[in-house]
Design an enzyme around this catalytic site. Structure first.
Site, PDB file in Angstrom:
ATOM      1  N   ASN A  44       0.829  -1.122   0.084  1.00  0.00           N
ATOM      2  CA  ASN A  44       0.111  -0.078  -0.005  1.00  0.00           C
ATOM      3  C   ASN A  44       0.768   1.191   0.015  1.00  0.00           C
ATOM      4  O   ASN A  44       2.156   0.960  -0.001  1.00  0.00           O
ATOM      5  CB  ASN A  44      -0.958  -0.059   1.234  1.00  0.00           C
ATOM      6  N   ASP A  60      -4.098  -6.544   5.216  1.00  0.00           N
ATOM      7  CA  ASP A  60      -4.980  -7.589   6.316  1.00  0.00           C
ATOM      8  C   ASP A  60      -5.043  -8.835   5.389  1.00  0.00           C
ATOM      9  O   ASP A  60      -5.223  -9.838   6.315  1.00  0.00           O
ATOM     10  CB  ASP A  60      -6.572  -6.993   6.159  1.00  0.00           C
ATOM     11  N   LYS A  64       8.926 -17.236 -10.533  1.00  0.00           N
ATOM     12  CA  LYS A  64       7.958 -16.222 -11.303  1.00  0.00           C
ATOM     13  C   LYS A  64       6.740 -16.804 -11.981  1.00  0.00           C
ATOM     14  O   LYS A  64       6.780 -17.546 -12.995  1.00  0.00           O
ATOM     15  CB  LYS A  64       8.927 -15.442 -12.339  1.00  0.00           C
ATOM     16  N   PRO A  88      -2.133 -11.936  10.500  1.00  0.00           N
ATOM     17  CA  PRO A  88      -2.503 -11.801  11.776  1.00  0.00           C
ATOM     18  C   PRO A  88      -2.575 -10.390  11.952  1.00  0.00           C
ATOM     19  O   PRO A  88      -2.158  -9.352  11.230  1.00  0.00           O
ATOM     20  CB  PRO A  88      -0.995 -12.293  12.502  1.00  0.00           C
ATOM     21  N   ASP A  89      -3.506 -10.188  12.972  1.00  0.00           N
ATOM     22  CA  ASP A  89      -3.707  -8.636  13.506  1.00  0.00           C
ATOM     23  C   ASP A  89      -2.768  -8.404  14.722  1.00  0.00           C
ATOM     24  O   ASP A  89      -2.898  -8.727  15.462  1.00  0.00           O
ATOM     25  CB  ASP A  89      -5.006  -8.315  13.865  1.00  0.00           C
ATOM     26  N   PHE A 140      -4.107   2.945  15.304  1.00  0.00           N
ATOM     27  CA  PHE A 140      -4.552   3.975  14.613  1.00  0.00           C
ATOM     28  C   PHE A 140      -5.717   3.601  13.730  1.00  0.00           C
ATOM     29  O   PHE A 140      -6.003   2.543  13.271  1.00  0.00           O
ATOM     30  CB  PHE A 140      -3.299   4.327  13.649  1.00  0.00           C
ATOM     31  N   LYS A 185     -13.480   0.073  17.184  1.00  0.00           N
ATOM     32  CA  LYS A 185     -12.019  -0.373  16.983  1.00  0.00           C
ATOM     33  C   LYS A 185     -11.522  -0.570  18.316  1.00  0.00           C
ATOM     34  O   LYS A 185     -10.718  -1.777  18.596  1.00  0.00           O
ATOM     35  CB  LYS A 185     -11.477   0.573  16.056  1.00  0.00           C
ATOM     36  N   LYS A 240     -10.242  -4.420  18.861  1.00  0.00           N
ATOM     37  CA  LYS A 240      -9.133  -4.788  19.125  1.00  0.00           C
ATOM     38  C   LYS A 240      -8.325  -4.895  20.547  1.00  0.00           C
ATOM     39  O   LYS A 240      -7.317  -5.409  20.644  1.00  0.00           O
ATOM     40  CB  LYS A 240      -8.003  -3.511  18.407  1.00  0.00           C
TER      41      LYS A 240
HETATM   42  O1  C5P Z   1      -8.719  -2.838  11.311  1.00  0.00           O
HETATM   43  P1  C5P Z   1      -7.866  -1.673  10.893  1.00  0.00           P
HETATM   44  O2  C5P Z   1      -6.997  -2.182   9.658  1.00  0.00           O
HETATM   45  O3  C5P Z   1      -8.620  -0.307  10.319  1.00  0.00           O
HETATM   46  O4  C5P Z   1      -6.840  -1.125  11.998  1.00  0.00           O
HETATM   47  C1  C5P Z   1      -6.083  -0.213  11.892  1.00  0.00           C
HETATM   48  C2  C5P Z   1      -5.042  -0.531  13.094  1.00  0.00           C
HETATM   49  O5  C5P Z   1      -4.760  -1.866  13.401  1.00  0.00           O
HETATM   50  C3  C5P Z   1      -3.623   0.301  13.057  1.00  0.00           C
HETATM   51  O6  C5P Z   1      -3.189   0.454  14.240  1.00  0.00           O
HETATM   52  C4  C5P Z   1      -2.838  -1.057  12.400  1.00  0.00           C
HETATM   53  O7  C5P Z   1      -1.547  -0.854  12.756  1.00  0.00           O
HETATM   54  C5  C5P Z   1      -3.380  -2.114  13.055  1.00  0.00           C
HETATM   55  N1  C5P Z   1      -3.340  -3.542  12.282  1.00  0.00           N
HETATM   56  C6  C5P Z   1      -2.440  -4.524  12.618  1.00  0.00           C
HETATM   57  N2  C5P Z   1      -2.464  -5.652  12.031  1.00  0.00           N
HETATM   58  C7  C5P Z   1      -3.299  -6.051  11.102  1.00  0.00           C
HETATM   59  C8  C5P Z   1      -4.214  -4.714  10.564  1.00  0.00           C
HETATM   60  C9  C5P Z   1      -4.194  -3.641  11.422  1.00  0.00           C
HETATM   61  O8  C5P Z   1      -1.793  -4.297  13.757  1.00  0.00           O
HETATM   62  N3  C5P Z   1      -3.429  -7.001  10.365  1.00  0.00           N
END
Ligand code: C5P
Length: 396
Positions: A208, A276, A286, A304-305, A324, A338, A342
């Site tokens: 991104n 995500d 390739k 993973p989040d 953020f 959020k 989270k």
């Molecule tokens: O759910 P969203 O992507 O909007 O959340 C944004 C927040 O979650 C940011 O702080 C981002 O750094 C964190 N994030 C993360 N791991 C992910 C997706 C988002 O730590 N896979």
């Protein structure tokens, strides 16, 4: 203040003579002044009177072979703890705002790695001119301190803002700038920044547009307050701030691993734009996807989040976890959702409904479990300082 010093740049305004008093007053507080006089400033004060007061050679020329042999302009610009431009004319503000470097003063301002404090003094109409105000704003956006001039009767007979602030006020501000902020000393802060790169095959990836700027500015602001900072960063094109521990990573999985390795931390700030999703099975060689009429499908699995994972740690959970969020509408409501989802302590919601994206300025909402605070509309550096001040307060 015995080991502190400033590089004082005196430019050519009628208030130049007052800077002699400033040198003496700072000297009384134990602060050494090394002085550069511009050509125009020499019409108002002489190098001799400056060196008599500062006890040092006064610098005037960029191409002075002696100076280059003893101390080059680069070293001169970095030899002090703070650069002070006093008085600052409209001319030096314009040069500094536009990155001009055609004499010793403007070159030193451009070459320094220290903060620059401008104390403008000029005719009221000049001060209020759109061009001057534009330059002042630009310098502030770049992280410089530009003081507002005092209001009063001016040497030219006009009345209004444009007078150099009182020397006692200037001295107090300079001493405050020279006093290191240790509000976060002893604290370890972990921060993520930039994008992640998720490989499709050995030559392609998904990513991104995150520049990493806001995260890097926050890392710098925390480090300046004495924190030990670990910056886990995806690939960006900007240099890391001096003194932070940079851990470069590419994928979200690597970013999570690096964060877990960096624990324990007193605070975790998740600024990174983490992908995500990632391609389920990155190809080993390739991919050949040319030539067919059929759409090509790419299979994804969820990443993973990182924020959620660190928020829910039972062992080693950082005391303060900050996420953020970029929102365009119902900022507070979405940010609150959020926060809940989270499991973090704060959400810093970036209001991107106006001209924030790609613009010079930014505005954030700090959402906590029991409150909300809106920052001013300001540069990313100023926003970083605003956030760092609140983190310091929360951790103290
Ligand atoms: O759910 P969203 O992507 O909007 O959340 C944004 C927040 O979650 C940011 O702080 C981002 O750094 C964190 N994030 C993360 N791991 C992910 C997706 C988002 O730590 N896979």
């Amino acid at each position: 203040m015995a080991d502190r010093s400033i590089l004082l740049i005196i430019t050519g305004g009628v208030a130049a003579f007052k800077s002699l008093e400033l040198i003496r007053e700072l000297g009384r507080a134990g602060v050494k002044s090394r002085v550069i006089l511009t050509k125009a400033a020499q019409e108002f004060v002489t190098p001799l009177s400056v060196s008599a007061l500062s006890g040092e050679k006064c610098f005037t020329e960029l191409f002075d072979l002696n100076d280059e042999a003893e101390m080059g302009h680069i070293e001169l610009s970095r030899s002090a703890d703070l650069v002070v431009v006093c008085p600052a004319t409209a001319d030096i503000l314009a040069k500094a705002a536009n990155g001009l470097a055609n004499d010793l003063a403007s070159t030193a301002i451009l070459a320094t790695d220290k903060r620059v404090l401008f104390a403008p003094a000029m005719n009221v109409r000049m001060w209020q001119h759109e061009a001057v105000q534009r330059n002042v704003q630009r310098l502030r956006d770049d992280g410089a301190i530009v003081l507002d001039p005092d209001e009063g009767l001016m040497a030219c007979g006009e009345f209004g803002p444009g007078r150099l602030p009182e020397i006692s006020a200037l001295k107090a501000r300079i001493l405050a700038e020279l006093t290191p902020d240790t509000s976060l000393s002893g604290q370890h802060i972990l921060i993520t920044a930039g994008p992640t790169r998720e490989p499709i095959d050995p030559v392609r990836y998904l990513s991104n547009h995150s520049s990493g700027r806001q995260g890097y500015a926050i890392a710098e602001a925390l480090q300046a307050r004495g924190a030990k900072v670990t910056l886990v960063s995806g690939p960006v094109s900007i240099a890391p701030p001096n003194g932070v521990n940079l851990v470069p990573v590419e994928t979200a999985q690597d970013m999570l691993k690096a964060c877990e390795t960096a624990l324990p931390a007193d605070a975790f700030i998740s600024v990174a734009a983490v992908a995500d999703w990632r391609p389920a099975k990155p190809a080993k060689s390739k991919l050949k996807i040319k030539g067919g009429d059929e759409p090509v499908a790419l299979e994804f699995v969820e990443n993973p989040d990182i924020l959620k994972t660190l928020s829910h740690k039972t062992k080693n959970r950082p005391g303060l976890v900050i996420g953020f969020a970029a929102e365009t509408n119902d900022v507070e409501a979405y940010a609150r959702g959020k926060l809940e989802k989270k499991g973090c302590d704060w959400i810093i919601a970036n209001d991107v409904s106006g001209d924030v994206m790609g613009g010079m300025n930014n505005q954030v909402n700090l959402i906590t479990k029991d409150g909300a605070e809106r920052s001013p509309n300001a540069s990313k550096t100023q926003i970083a300082n605003w956030i760092a001040d609140r983190i310091a307060k929360a951790l103290s």
